[in-house]
Design a protein around this motif. Sequence first.
Motif, PDB file in Angstrom:
ATOM      1  N   THR A  76      20.981 -15.344  26.949  1.00  0.00           N
ATOM      2  CA  THR A  76      20.337 -14.047  27.080  1.00  0.00           C
ATOM      3  C   THR A  76      18.854 -14.285  27.329  1.00  0.00           C
ATOM      4  O   THR A  76      18.169 -14.915  26.518  1.00  0.00           O
ATOM      5  CB  THR A  76      20.527 -13.209  25.810  1.00  0.00           C
ATOM      6  N   MET A  77      18.358 -13.805  28.470  1.00  0.00           N
ATOM      7  CA  MET A  77      16.968 -14.027  28.826  1.00  0.00           C
ATOM      8  C   MET A  77      16.063 -13.104  28.026  1.00  0.00           C
ATOM      9  O   MET A  77      16.359 -11.916  27.859  1.00  0.00           O
ATOM     10  CB  MET A  77      16.767 -13.793  30.323  1.00  0.00           C
ATOM     11  N   THR A  78      14.960 -13.655  27.537  1.00  0.00           N
ATOM     12  CA  THR A  78      13.962 -12.852  26.836  1.00  0.00           C
ATOM     13  C   THR A  78      12.597 -13.084  27.475  1.00  0.00           C
ATOM     14  O   THR A  78      12.345 -14.132  28.078  1.00  0.00           O
ATOM     15  CB  THR A  78      13.888 -13.224  25.344  1.00  0.00           C
ATOM     16  N   SER A  79      11.723 -12.109  27.340  1.00  0.00           N
ATOM     17  CA  SER A  79      10.358 -12.205  27.837  1.00  0.00           C
ATOM     18  C   SER A  79       9.509 -11.208  27.078  1.00  0.00           C
ATOM     19  O   SER A  79      10.001 -10.142  26.675  1.00  0.00           O
ATOM     20  CB  SER A  79      10.290 -11.909  29.339  1.00  0.00           C
ATOM     21  N   SER A  80       8.248 -11.532  26.894  1.00  0.00           N
ATOM     22  CA  SER A  80       7.348 -10.591  26.221  1.00  0.00           C
ATOM     23  C   SER A  80       7.152  -9.324  27.039  1.00  0.00           C
ATOM     24  O   SER A  80       6.713  -8.298  26.510  1.00  0.00           O
ATOM     25  CB  SER A  80       5.999 -11.263  25.966  1.00  0.00           C
ATOM     26  N   TYR A  81       7.493  -9.367  28.320  1.00  0.00           N
ATOM     27  CA  TYR A  81       7.374  -8.193  29.185  1.00  0.00           C
ATOM     28  C   TYR A  81       8.679  -7.402  29.255  1.00  0.00           C
ATOM     29  O   TYR A  81       8.754  -6.390  29.941  1.00  0.00           O
ATOM     30  CB  TYR A  81       6.960  -8.614  30.594  1.00  0.00           C
ATOM     31  N   GLY A  82       9.702  -7.890  28.573  1.00  0.00           N
ATOM     32  CA  GLY A  82      11.004  -7.247  28.636  1.00  0.00           C
ATOM     33  C   GLY A  82      11.775  -7.672  29.869  1.00  0.00           C
ATOM     34  O   GLY A  82      11.201  -8.077  30.886  1.00  0.00           O
ATOM     35  N   VAL A  83      13.101  -7.635  29.776  1.00  0.00           N
ATOM     36  CA  VAL A  83      13.983  -8.006  30.895  1.00  0.00           C
ATOM     37  C   VAL A  83      14.881  -6.822  31.170  1.00  0.00           C
ATOM     38  O   VAL A  83      15.645  -6.391  30.300  1.00  0.00           O
ATOM     39  CB  VAL A  83      14.828  -9.255  30.558  1.00  0.00           C
ATOM     40  N   TRP A  84      14.793  -6.279  32.395  1.00  0.00           N
ATOM     41  CA  TRP A  84      15.522  -5.050  32.696  1.00  0.00           C
ATOM     42  C   TRP A  84      16.179  -5.111  34.073  1.00  0.00           C
ATOM     43  O   TRP A  84      15.943  -4.299  34.951  1.00  0.00           O
ATOM     44  CB  TRP A  84      14.592  -3.830  32.604  1.00  0.00           C
ATOM     45  N   GLY A  85      16.983  -6.119  34.295  1.00  0.00           N
ATOM     46  CA  GLY A  85      17.871  -6.123  35.449  1.00  0.00           C
ATOM     47  C   GLY A  85      17.235  -6.507  36.766  1.00  0.00           C
ATOM     48  O   GLY A  85      16.123  -7.006  36.837  1.00  0.00           O
ATOM     49  N   ASP A  86      18.025  -6.273  37.846  1.00  0.00           N
ATOM     50  CA  ASP A  86      17.696  -6.722  39.201  1.00  0.00           C
ATOM     51  C   ASP A  86      17.391  -8.222  39.233  1.00  0.00           C
ATOM     52  O   ASP A  86      16.335  -8.651  39.710  1.00  0.00           O
ATOM     53  CB  ASP A  86      16.516  -5.935  39.772  1.00  0.00           C
ATOM     54  N   PRO A  87      18.298  -9.058  38.724  1.00  0.00           N
ATOM     55  CA  PRO A  87      18.031 -10.500  38.706  1.00  0.00           C
ATOM     56  C   PRO A  87      18.023 -11.084  40.109  1.00  0.00           C
ATOM     57  O   PRO A  87      18.861 -10.753  40.947  1.00  0.00           O
ATOM     58  CB  PRO A  87      19.204 -11.056  37.893  1.00  0.00           C
ATOM     59  N   SER A  88      17.064 -11.945  40.387  1.00  0.00           N
ATOM     60  CA  SER A  88      17.037 -12.697  41.642  1.00  0.00           C
ATOM     61  C   SER A  88      16.359 -14.031  41.384  1.00  0.00           C
ATOM     62  O   SER A  88      15.577 -14.171  40.435  1.00  0.00           O
ATOM     63  CB  SER A  88      16.314 -11.925  42.745  1.00  0.00           C
ATOM     64  N   PHE A 100      13.247 -13.776  38.915  1.00  0.00           N
ATOM     65  CA  PHE A 100      12.520 -12.522  39.025  1.00  0.00           C
ATOM     66  C   PHE A 100      13.376 -11.385  38.482  1.00  0.00           C
ATOM     67  O   PHE A 100      14.584 -11.339  38.718  1.00  0.00           O
ATOM     68  CB  PHE A 100      12.160 -12.237  40.483  1.00  0.00           C
ATOM     69  N   HIS A 101      12.729 -10.453  37.790  1.00  0.00           N
ATOM     70  CA  HIS A 101      13.471  -9.314  37.250  1.00  0.00           C
ATOM     71  C   HIS A 101      12.518  -8.164  36.956  1.00  0.00           C
ATOM     72  O   HIS A 101      11.278  -8.315  36.999  1.00  0.00           O
ATOM     73  CB  HIS A 101      14.221  -9.725  35.972  1.00  0.00           C
ATOM     74  N   LEU A 102      13.085  -7.015  36.626  1.00  0.00           N
ATOM     75  CA  LEU A 102      12.311  -5.856  36.226  1.00  0.00           C
ATOM     76  C   LEU A 102      11.911  -5.981  34.759  1.00  0.00           C
ATOM     77  O   LEU A 102      12.410  -6.854  34.042  1.00  0.00           O
ATOM     78  CB  LEU A 102      13.120  -4.582  36.454  1.00  0.00           C
ATOM     79  N   SER A 103      11.010  -5.111  34.336  1.00  0.00           N
ATOM     80  CA  SER A 103      10.464  -5.207  32.987  1.00  0.00           C
ATOM     81  C   SER A 103      10.794  -3.968  32.161  1.00  0.00           C
ATOM     82  O   SER A 103      11.152  -2.912  32.698  1.00  0.00           O
ATOM     83  CB  SER A 103       8.941  -5.349  33.061  1.00  0.00           C
ATOM     84  N   ASN A 104      10.659  -4.120  30.863  1.00  0.00           N
ATOM     85  CA  ASN A 104      10.728  -2.995  29.924  1.00  0.00           C
ATOM     86  C   ASN A 104       9.972  -3.398  28.663  1.00  0.00           C
ATOM     87  O   ASN A 104      10.560  -3.582  27.600  1.00  0.00           O
ATOM     88  CB  ASN A 104      12.181  -2.639  29.609  1.00  0.00           C
TER      89      ASN A 104
END
Length: 522
Positions: A76-88, A100-104
């Motif tokens: 499960t990917m985590t980031s301080s900016y949030g991970v919200w789909g559209d993986p590439s 690359f992905h969207l943020s939340n």
Amino acid sequence: MITKNLSTILLFSIPIAIGMAVTPVTAQNVMITNNHSPNEPSILMNPLNTDILVAGANLNNVYNSSDGGLTWSEQTMTSSYGVWGDPSFDVDTDGNFYYFHLSNPSSGNWIDRIVCQKSTDNGNNWSSGTFTGLNGTKAQDKQWSVVDRNNNNIYVTWTQFDDYGSSNPNDKSIILFSKSTDRGQTWSAPKKINSVDGNCVDEDDTTEGAVPAVGPNGEIYVAWAGPNGLVFNKSLDQGDTWLSEEIKIDPMPTGWDYGIPGISRANGLPITKCDLSGGPNHGTIYVNWSDQRNGANDTDVFMSKSTDGGNTWSAPTRVNDDPAGKQQFFTWMDIDQTNGNLFFVFYDRREYTDNKTDVYLAYSEDGGTTITNKRISESPFTPNSGVFFGDYTNITVHNNVVRPIWTRLSGSQLSVWTDVTPSPILFAGNGAAQVENVMQYPNPASDLSYVSFKLHEESQVSIDLFDVQGRKVYTVMNNETKGYGKYIIPMNIDEMNLAEGSYFCKLTVNGTSKTLKMIVVE
């Protein structure tokens, strides 16, 4: 001396009818996972080692494989900016992967930036990430990237919404561009590259689908869909300046947003790729999409190409080769940059009168002049409009290794899959009606292998050897002209430096291919 042992004699007569039965080709599907309701998958292989793959799925699922896709690890990917789909994904010349992905973010706004996380160990571990595109409360969506392998610049394009989903005519969607010249550590200020804005409804008149590609001299190419149909822009100076007006590729008469029975949301957004193989189509730009110009019950997959840097475009070529009246949708394409071959993956309902769905692969070895379709899913599935599938399939190809990825539904259970069929087997049987008297002997044998065939007319002949991963390991004959008669071509196993194991010998005569399995033993 210990000698390697491989001997095969192939007898061909072209063109004639089948003489001996050939074992049917079956796909080799691998389920990556069925955890966490995955959908909208993406996949990428490392061209330095095609056994290394990374993949992802909505919302924050990441997978990696070190054996060509046979087995997968997941996290499960985590980031301080949030991970919200559209993986590439992308990969640089050192084999570093970029996700690359969207943020939340917990302290920001939903999808308020484009996030890039980096892995230097084949996708086992990922950095906390950097970002581009932060612009107040505006939404940053549907990003894709490309690495210029001459300098490792990373280019990213995406859609910015003033207010996602708004029907206010004052709210606009635009296409943005950003780049990193330090391998993802920092990013340039986003630059608007479109002249005609879209709305924010997230339908036909929204500007979306910007997938960048790099040209042979470092050009940046990108197409997208929107109120002016399918359009194209380019930069000749690493993204500093762009054409002041987009070039029209196709009117896309029914738009990019359409309905498919059993799918909660469907689109035909474009994918842009450029041939950098050094082959006969080097520099050709391809754009792949789907639409319903032939009717709501006849969604088709299309391709257009440009041989002059995007200034002019061919009329659309239909990629799916079935009779009219069935649904093909969620397409993606890639180019094998070792040879220029084109590959497409899409969902397909040609065999059914209901919503049952297969997955098809289409490929072309001549720049899209001829396109062959192959079903690669082992069994159909039936989607349910109450279960979100995302907006894409995906495919990655290099050195004849082909790895598509797709979502499937079983009951209420989503899963993501790939196919690991070696390309010589996957493509075996094309034109089989023109091959007869196929024989192998002895197998195994010793020292030398012989390829024997008979021609009924002057023909172009190629003989290639592939390993079990589908990678070409030796070319015995490369498109040589041979006249009428019988030929016996010797192959010295030691000179070819083949290790012990299984191989595939592919004989191609005037575009008709036949592939047989061969064994090397010590």
